[in-house]
Design a protein around this motif. Structure first.
Motif, short mmCIF file in Angstrom:
data_model
loop_
_atom_site.label_atom_id
_atom_site.label_comp_id
_atom_site.label_asym_id
_atom_site.label_seq_id
_atom_site.Cartn_x
_atom_site.Cartn_y
_atom_site.Cartn_z
N PHE A 17 6.76 8.55 2.72
CA PHE A 17 5.98 8.97 1.55
C PHE A 17 5.68 7.76 0.67
CE2 PHE A 17 7.13 13.42 2.29
CZ PHE A 17 6.06 14.11 1.74
N VAL A 18 6.68 6.94 0.42
CA VAL A 18 6.49 5.74 -0.41
C VAL A 18 5.48 4.79 0.24
CG1 VAL A 18 7.62 3.66 -1.31
CG2 VAL A 18 8.74 5.89 -1.53
N LEU A 19 5.61 4.57 1.53
CA LEU A 19 4.68 3.66 2.22
C LEU A 19 3.24 4.15 2.15
CD1 LEU A 19 6.82 2.79 5.37
CD2 LEU A 19 6.28 1.28 3.45
N ILE A 20 3.04 5.45 2.37
CA ILE A 20 1.69 6.01 2.30
C ILE A 20 1.16 5.90 0.87
CG2 ILE A 20 0.31 8.14 2.53
CD1 ILE A 20 1.02 6.96 5.22
N TYR A 21 2.03 6.17 -0.10
CA TYR A 21 1.60 6.06 -1.50
C TYR A 21 1.21 4.61 -1.82
CZ TYR A 21 0.96 7.04 -6.36
OH TYR A 21 0.37 7.21 -7.59
N LEU A 22 2.02 3.68 -1.36
CA LEU A 22 1.70 2.27 -1.61
C LEU A 22 0.39 1.86 -0.95
CD1 LEU A 22 5.24 0.63 -1.31
CD2 LEU A 22 3.89 1.02 -3.40
N LEU A 23 0.12 2.40 0.22
CA LEU A 23 -1.16 2.15 0.88
C LEU A 23 -2.30 2.63 -0.01
CD1 LEU A 23 -2.83 1.40 3.47
CD2 LEU A 23 -2.49 3.77 4.16
N GLY A 24 -2.18 3.87 -0.50
CA GLY A 24 -3.19 4.40 -1.42
C GLY A 24 -3.27 3.60 -2.71
#
Length: 156
Positions: A17-24
């Motif tokens: 979740f954190v990685l996807i959020y950071l991507l966004g």
């Protein structure tokens, strides 16, 4: 050939979740939308409420797993089938909670691109992580899990 996305199963789901959020968030940094800046206060209040509700639901689910002394690791054998608390309404309250908290964070930070990236996370959960968990639960708990599965939806 094995599915290369399954390598993410070695990364704890909250970190995905954190990685996807950071991507966004990175996309937001380079291509800011400013879409929520006009609704600043509404976005912040809604974001705070969603974040709090999500954190409570995810934390509650995690506490129940800890008290039942069972694993939260996808693909590992569970010691006990948890069907009480938020698990009466959804088979995946931790994921529902993390999703709400994710949306809340986007509202608090007034960011749109992480919300656009969220379907990647939900697809990963729905088609990679949860099926692995369900196979393992079915192996360990058989009829009890099938009855639970027939009674409670995967999401909400």
């Amino acid at each position: 050939m094995k599915n290369p996305v399954r390598v993410l199963l070695y990364v704890p789901v909250p970190w995905v979740f954190v990685l996807i959020y950071l991507l966004g968030g990175a996309v937001e940094h380079f291509w800011p939308t400013h879409a929520l800046s006009a609704e600043g206060r509404i976005s912040s209040i809604t974001g705070a409420v969603l974040f709090a509700i999500g954190a409570v639901i995810a934390g509650w689910g995690l506490m129940l797993f800890r008290s039942a002394r069972t694993t939260t690791v996808p693909g590992k054998s569970s010691a006990r089938l948890v069907t009480w608390g938020p698990y009466r309404f959804t088979r995946n309250p931790m994921y529902v909670g993390l999703t709400l908290a994710y949306l809340g964070e986007a509202g608090l930070l007034k960011q749109i691109w992480p919300v656009v990236a969220l379907p990647l996370m939900l697809a990963y959960l729905n088609w990679i992580v949860i099926p692995v968990e369900e196979v393992k639960l079915n192996e360990v708990f058989r009829d009890d899990y099938e009855k639970y599965r027939a009674r409670v939806r995967r999401w909400i």
